[in-house]
Write an enzyme that holds these catalytic residues in place. Structure first.
Site, short mmCIF file in Angstrom:
data_model
loop_
_atom_site.label_atom_id
_atom_site.label_comp_id
_atom_site.label_asym_id
_atom_site.label_seq_id
_atom_site.Cartn_x
_atom_site.Cartn_y
_atom_site.Cartn_z
CD GLU A 70 33.66 13.68 15.93
OE1 GLU A 70 33.39 14.14 16.86
OE2 GLU A 70 34.72 13.04 15.47
CG ASP A 97 39.35 6.22 18.46
OD1 ASP A 97 39.34 7.31 18.02
OD2 ASP A 97 40.40 5.37 18.57
CG ASP A 145 35.40 8.92 17.14
OD1 ASP A 145 35.27 9.78 15.97
OD2 ASP A 145 36.36 9.03 17.62
#
Length: 173
Positions: free
Chosen positions: A71, A143, A11
């Site tokens: 992502e 995260d 992430d």
């Protein structure tokens, strides 16, 4: 699928980049590790990107994932923040690629839909479902939990058309 595959989820963020490592065997996922790489906001942008690079290098060298998932960027109203996030994403894509890993990318809504069941899930719902799917999972930030969710999403889609398209797109970039 008879063997397990080690997957790294990332992430990306300039301030905090979450990472998560899972083993996937068929529909079963097992927690291996997770964490957050933090860059020092007192440093120059180049130095901060170097911190992310070094941190991701260490994670890959330590855990030896076979595949990686990152992502996709969502567009912010703040163009400067979006640009900085894009640079952090560049590092998140580059480091696994330098280790010859196939890197797939997933939209935030697909990650949420895969893990929680709805594409507009909140952070708390993601954390909860990661714990439901992997009771031994520990994470030190949202995260890191998101990175585990990204890895889980990849484990579910890697054999599907969606996963193959994501992998093919990553190879073409």
């Amino acid at each position: 699928m008879d063997h397990s595959i080690r997957i790294m989820g990332v992430d990306p963020g300039l301030r905090n980049t979450g990472w998560g490592i899972i083993d996937a065997k068929g529909n079963r996922v097992s927690f291996i590790a997770s964490g957050t790489i933090q860059s020092n906001n007192k440093y120059s942008l180049a130095e901060r990107l170097k911190q992310l690079y070094t941190g991701l290098q260490e994670v890959i060298e330590r855990y030896g994932p076979a595949e990686a998932a990152v992502e996709n960027t969502f567009v912010n109203k703040d163009a400067g923040a979006t640009l900085k996030l894009g640079q952090a994403r560049g590092i998140a894509l580059l480091v696994p690629s330098l280790h010859n890993l196939v890197v797939s990318e997933y939209a935030p809504n697909l990650v949420k839909k895969t893990v929680v069941g709805t594409g507009h899930a909140e952070k708390e719902q993601i954390r909860m479902m990661v714990k439901v799917l992997m009771p031994k999972a520990t994470f030190n930030s949202d995260d890191a939990a998101d990175a585990l969710a990204i890895a889980i999403c990849h484990s579910h889609h890697r054999g599907s058309v969606t996963g193959r398209l994501a992998a093919a797109e990553a190879l073409l970039k």
